[in-house]
Design a protein around this motif. Structure first.
Motif, PDB file in Angstrom:
ATOM      1  N   GLN A 132     -13.089  18.312  -7.918  1.00 33.76           N
ATOM      2  CA  GLN A 132     -11.699  18.321  -8.381  1.00 33.76           C
ATOM      3  C   GLN A 132     -11.093  16.923  -8.331  1.00 33.76           C
ATOM      4  O   GLN A 132     -10.446  16.480  -9.282  1.00 33.76           O
ATOM      5  N   TRP A 133     -11.317  16.197  -7.226  1.00 35.68           N
ATOM      6  CA  TRP A 133     -10.772  14.846  -7.111  1.00 35.68           C
ATOM      7  C   TRP A 133     -11.407  13.902  -8.135  1.00 35.68           C
ATOM      8  O   TRP A 133     -10.726  13.074  -8.744  1.00 35.68           O
ATOM      9  N   ARG A 134     -12.721  14.044  -8.342  1.00 39.55           N
ATOM     10  CA  ARG A 134     -13.395  13.197  -9.334  1.00 39.55           C
ATOM     11  C   ARG A 134     -12.786  13.411 -10.718  1.00 39.55           C
ATOM     12  O   ARG A 134     -12.559  12.459 -11.467  1.00 39.55           O
ATOM     13  N   GLN A 135     -12.516  14.675 -11.062  1.00 42.40           N
ATOM     14  CA  GLN A 135     -11.955  14.962 -12.375  1.00 42.40           C
ATOM     15  C   GLN A 135     -10.536  14.419 -12.503  1.00 42.40           C
ATOM     16  O   GLN A 135     -10.149  13.894 -13.564  1.00 42.40           O
ATOM     17  N   ILE A 136      -9.751  14.523 -11.434  1.00 38.79           N
ATOM     18  CA  ILE A 136      -8.390  13.976 -11.444  1.00 38.79           C
ATOM     19  C   ILE A 136      -8.428  12.475 -11.731  1.00 38.79           C
ATOM     20  O   ILE A 136      -7.651  11.959 -12.553  1.00 38.79           O
ATOM     21  N   LEU A 137      -9.329  11.777 -11.069  1.00 38.73           N
ATOM     22  CA  LEU A 137      -9.432  10.329 -11.266  1.00 38.73           C
ATOM     23  C   LEU A 137      -9.923   9.969 -12.663  1.00 38.73           C
ATOM     24  O   LEU A 137      -9.431   9.020 -13.282  1.00 38.73           O
ATOM     25  N   GLU A 138     -10.911  10.715 -13.152  1.00 37.81           N
ATOM     26  CA  GLU A 138     -11.424  10.434 -14.500  1.00 37.81           C
ATOM     27  C   GLU A 138     -10.334  10.635 -15.543  1.00 37.81           C
ATOM     28  O   GLU A 138     -10.189   9.841 -16.475  1.00 37.81           O
ATOM     29  N   ASP A 139      -9.557  11.704 -15.399  1.00 29.42           N
ATOM     30  CA  ASP A 139      -8.455  11.950 -16.337  1.00 29.42           C
ATOM     31  C   ASP A 139      -7.415  10.842 -16.246  1.00 29.42           C
ATOM     32  O   ASP A 139      -6.869  10.393 -17.266  1.00 29.42           O
ATOM     33  N   ASP A 153     -13.538   2.906  -6.437  1.00 32.54           N
ATOM     34  CA  ASP A 153     -14.369   2.536  -7.559  1.00 32.54           C
ATOM     35  C   ASP A 153     -14.492   3.732  -8.485  1.00 32.54           C
ATOM     36  O   ASP A 153     -14.048   4.812  -8.134  1.00 32.54           O
ATOM     37  N   PRO A 154     -15.103   3.587  -9.690  1.00 33.11           N
ATOM     38  CA  PRO A 154     -15.224   4.723 -10.597  1.00 33.11           C
ATOM     39  C   PRO A 154     -15.985   5.884  -9.961  1.00 33.11           C
ATOM     40  O   PRO A 154     -17.018   5.679  -9.324  1.00 33.11           O
ATOM     41  N   PRO A 155     -15.495   7.101 -10.135  1.00 31.47           N
ATOM     42  CA  PRO A 155     -16.150   8.273  -9.520  1.00 31.47           C
ATOM     43  C   PRO A 155     -17.619   8.426  -9.911  1.00 31.47           C
ATOM     44  O   PRO A 155     -18.444   8.813  -9.085  1.00 31.47           O
ATOM     45  N   SER A 156     -17.955   8.115 -11.168  1.00 29.36           N
ATOM     46  CA  SER A 156     -19.347   8.260 -11.609  1.00 29.36           C
ATOM     47  C   SER A 156     -20.267   7.312 -10.868  1.00 29.36           C
ATOM     48  O   SER A 156     -21.421   7.651 -10.552  1.00 29.36           O
ATOM     49  N   ALA A 157     -19.784   6.103 -10.555  1.00 29.46           N
ATOM     50  CA  ALA A 157     -20.592   5.134  -9.821  1.00 29.46           C
ATOM     51  C   ALA A 157     -20.769   5.565  -8.371  1.00 29.46           C
ATOM     52  O   ALA A 157     -21.848   5.422  -7.789  1.00 29.46           O
ATOM     53  N   ILE A 158     -19.711   6.103  -7.786  1.00 30.51           N
ATOM     54  CA  ILE A 158     -19.786   6.567  -6.398  1.00 30.51           C
ATOM     55  C   ILE A 158     -20.768   7.726  -6.277  1.00 30.51           C
ATOM     56  O   ILE A 158     -21.531   7.819  -5.312  1.00 30.51           O
ATOM     57  N   LYS A 159     -20.767   8.607  -7.267  1.00 32.54           N
ATOM     58  CA  LYS A 159     -21.660   9.763  -7.253  1.00 32.54           C
ATOM     59  C   LYS A 159     -23.120   9.329  -7.177  1.00 32.54           C
ATOM     60  O   LYS A 159     -23.949   9.965  -6.525  1.00 32.54           O
ATOM     61  N   HIS A 160     -23.439   8.204  -7.818  1.00 34.44           N
ATOM     62  CA  HIS A 160     -24.816   7.701  -7.848  1.00 34.44           C
ATOM     63  C   HIS A 160     -25.315   7.358  -6.447  1.00 34.44           C
ATOM     64  O   HIS A 160     -26.480   7.604  -6.111  1.00 34.44           O
ATOM     65  N   VAL A 161     -24.439   6.789  -5.613  1.00 35.34           N
ATOM     66  CA  VAL A 161     -24.860   6.413  -4.258  1.00 35.34           C
ATOM     67  C   VAL A 161     -24.538   7.504  -3.232  1.00 35.34           C
ATOM     68  O   VAL A 161     -24.715   7.302  -2.036  1.00 35.34           O
ATOM     69  N   PHE A 205       0.844  -1.190   0.000  1.00 33.72           N
ATOM     70  CA  PHE A 205       0.000   0.000   0.000  1.00 33.72           C
ATOM     71  C   PHE A 205       0.884   1.247   0.000  1.00 33.72           C
ATOM     72  O   PHE A 205       1.785   1.377   0.834  1.00 33.72           O
ATOM     73  N   VAL A 206       0.627   2.147  -0.942  1.00 33.90           N
ATOM     74  CA  VAL A 206       1.411   3.375  -1.084  1.00 33.90           C
ATOM     75  C   VAL A 206       0.478   4.574  -1.014  1.00 33.90           C
ATOM     76  O   VAL A 206      -0.497   4.655  -1.780  1.00 33.90           O
ATOM     77  N   ALA A 207       0.768   5.501  -0.122  1.00 30.46           N
ATOM     78  CA  ALA A 207      -0.069   6.693   0.018  1.00 30.46           C
ATOM     79  C   ALA A 207       0.089   7.605  -1.192  1.00 30.46           C
ATOM     80  O   ALA A 207       1.209   7.863  -1.651  1.00 30.46           O
ATOM     81  N   ILE A 208      -1.023   8.078  -1.719  1.00 32.69           N
ATOM     82  CA  ILE A 208      -1.005   9.035  -2.824  1.00 32.69           C
ATOM     83  C   ILE A 208      -0.850  10.436  -2.248  1.00 32.69           C
ATOM     84  O   ILE A 208      -1.579  10.831  -1.335  1.00 32.69           O
ATOM     85  N   ASP A 209       0.114  11.159  -2.785  1.00 31.27           N
ATOM     86  CA  ASP A 209       0.382  12.530  -2.346  1.00 31.27           C
ATOM     87  C   ASP A 209      -0.544  13.468  -3.127  1.00 31.27           C
ATOM     88  O   ASP A 209      -0.362  13.676  -4.327  1.00 31.27           O
ATOM     89  N   GLN A 210      -1.525  14.029  -2.444  1.00 35.24           N
ATOM     90  CA  GLN A 210      -2.509  14.870  -3.121  1.00 35.24           C
ATOM     91  C   GLN A 210      -1.948  16.222  -3.551  1.00 35.24           C
ATOM     92  O   GLN A 210      -2.603  16.954  -4.301  1.00 35.24           O
ATOM     93  N   SER A 211      -0.747  16.553  -3.094  1.00 38.07           N
ATOM     94  CA  SER A 211      -0.139  17.817  -3.499  1.00 38.07           C
ATOM     95  C   SER A 211       0.632  17.685  -4.812  1.00 38.07           C
ATOM     96  O   SER A 211       1.093  18.675  -5.355  1.00 38.07           O
ATOM     97  N   ARG A 212       0.764  16.447  -5.306  1.00 31.64           N
ATOM     98  CA  ARG A 212       1.491  16.199  -6.557  1.00 31.64           C
ATOM     99  C   ARG A 212       0.545  15.639  -7.604  1.00 31.64           C
ATOM    100  O   ARG A 212      -0.455  14.991  -7.266  1.00 31.64           O
ATOM    101  N   PRO A 213       0.832  15.863  -8.892  1.00 32.36           N
ATOM    102  CA  PRO A 213      -0.002  15.269  -9.949  1.00 32.36           C
ATOM    103  C   PRO A 213      -0.039  13.749  -9.814  1.00 32.36           C
ATOM    104  O   PRO A 213       0.989  13.114  -9.588  1.00 32.36           O
ATOM    105  N   LEU A 214      -1.216  13.174  -9.954  1.00 33.42           N
ATOM    106  CA  LEU A 214      -1.371  11.731  -9.788  1.00 33.42           C
ATOM    107  C   LEU A 214      -0.580  10.964 -10.839  1.00 33.42           C
ATOM    108  O   LEU A 214      -0.013   9.905 -10.564  1.00 33.42           O
ATOM    109  N   SER A 215      -0.496  11.499 -12.047  1.00 31.12           N
ATOM    110  CA  SER A 215       0.212  10.817 -13.132  1.00 31.12           C
ATOM    111  C   SER A 215       1.721  10.764 -12.891  1.00 31.12           C
ATOM    112  O   SER A 215       2.423   9.979 -13.527  1.00 31.12           O
TER     113      SER A 215
END
Length: 351
Positions: free
Chosen positions: A97-104, A116-124, A71-81
């Motif tokens: 903003q986070w949803r868009q980062i993940l979709e990209d 899980d996919p951001p669009s699916a999470i948004k539904h619930v 398990f590796v922590a994602i640094d939210q201050s750096r680009p995910l890519s």
């Protein structure tokens, strides 16, 4: 070393000595249809500090390490890519903003599994749409019936609530829940309204649900991929007609079910304590996984008091408190490995 799409990606980590290197290679060898290849499953996670503490417990991290999962922590201050590479991204953060980062990121790296996919999470995350799929599922021949309590969405003007409830034909008492689930404590604060006049004291936007007597027990159905675990938790007690007549106003209470309210070892009436039939849970969870597009969620389920086979789904939660689920570390690590086994099995070079 990590394998992704059959290509090797070298890690920056260096073993302290040769023996450690050999041991590590044996430890991280997985049965993924890749003979003689050392693999390591890298899971990037983006969670709140509270969620990290409750989920990444030592028993999970230790077992995962022994199975070759890191398990590796994602640094939210750096680009995910710029981070990784990852095999899996595990997340529970909110906001556009986070949803868009993940979709990209998903578009750029489709080989990475995002749970899980951001669009699916948004539904619930909206209680107006959360339970719609439950009502469309045909569960015949599953030893039970599953429905949703009658409910009404109120978006504004609390003074209009009494008339709206009357027109909708809802029967008191009513449970009031915030319309949007955003991970905050406030989004899980519930209220119980006993009388018509008190309804105007509620704070929209919200969902009103008819209260169903259920013996004071809720079934928390945890779903991790195809795995299902059920626990009993204490809930609100039943309300009889005399109590309804003698009470008025709105009673606010925090999140009802929590680890301290476990009912698994309590001396309960067998008709209340009996778990929902396994075939019913399996079909319900399978249908919801497909319809919602989620792998990690739980269902809050109650049995109508006085019946044996009439159940209601009252809430669905994405990435719930798995740390409260018995043996969650085994269930979760097996699930992560199964994702990779399927991915490598489907890879063209391994067919």
């Amino acid at each position: 070393m990590r394998l992704i799409g059959g290509e090797e990606h070298k890690s920056n980590e260096q073993p302290e000595n040769e023996n450690e290197s050999n041991n590590e290679q044996e430890e991280f060898t997985l049965g993924l249809g890749l003979p003689h290849q050392s693999t390591r499953l890298v899971v990037g996670y983006a969670l709140t500090s509270k969620k990290t503490k409750s989920f990444l417990q030592p028993k999970l991290e230790n077992l995962a390490r022994n199975k070759g999962i890191v398990f590796v922590a994602i640094d939210q201050s750096r680009p995910l890519s710029d981070q990784g590479p990852f095999d899996v991204i595990l997340h529970k953060l909110f906001g556009k903003q986070w949803r868009q980062i993940l979709e990209d990121y998903r578009e750029k790296y489709p080989e990475v599994t995002v749970l899980d996919p951001p669009s699916a999470i948004k539904h619930v995350s909206n209680r107006q749409s959360m339970l719609q799929d439950v009502t469309n599922i045909n569960l015949c021949d599953c030893h039970g019936k599953v429905g949703v309590p009658k409910q009404l969405v109120i978006t504004e003007d609390p003074l209009s609530i009494p008339d709206a409830v009357t027109k909708a034909g809802l029967v008191l008492p009513l449970v009031s829940k915030p319309l949007i689930v955003d991970g905050s404590a406030k989004s899980h604060q519930l209220s119980l309204a006993y009388d018509q006049l008190s309804l105007s004291k509620l704070d929209p936007p919200l969902v009103l649900q008819e209260f169903v007597n259920h013996g004071g027990v809720v079934f928390k159905v945890y779903i991790v991929g195809e795995a299902i675990k059920v626990v009993r938790r204490f809930s609100l007690p039943d309300i009889n007609k005399l109590e309804l007549l003698n009470n008025a106003g709105v009673f606010r209470f925090p999140r009802v079910s929590c680890a301290a309210a476990s009912a698994d070892d309590a001396d309960l009436d067998p008709g209340v304590a009996e778990l929902p039939p396994r075939p019913l849970l399996e079909k319900l969870s399978r249908e919801l996984r497909q319809r919602l597009g989620l792998q990690l969620f739980n269902i809050d389920m109650i049995r109508e008091h006085g019946t044996r086979d009439h159940f209601y789904v009252i809430d669905i939660n994405y990435f719930p408190g798995y740390g409260k689920m018995p043996e969650y570390e085994h269930v979760f690590t097996d699930f992560l490995l199964s994702l990779m086994e399927k991915k490598y099995k489907d890879y063209p070079g391994n067919k």
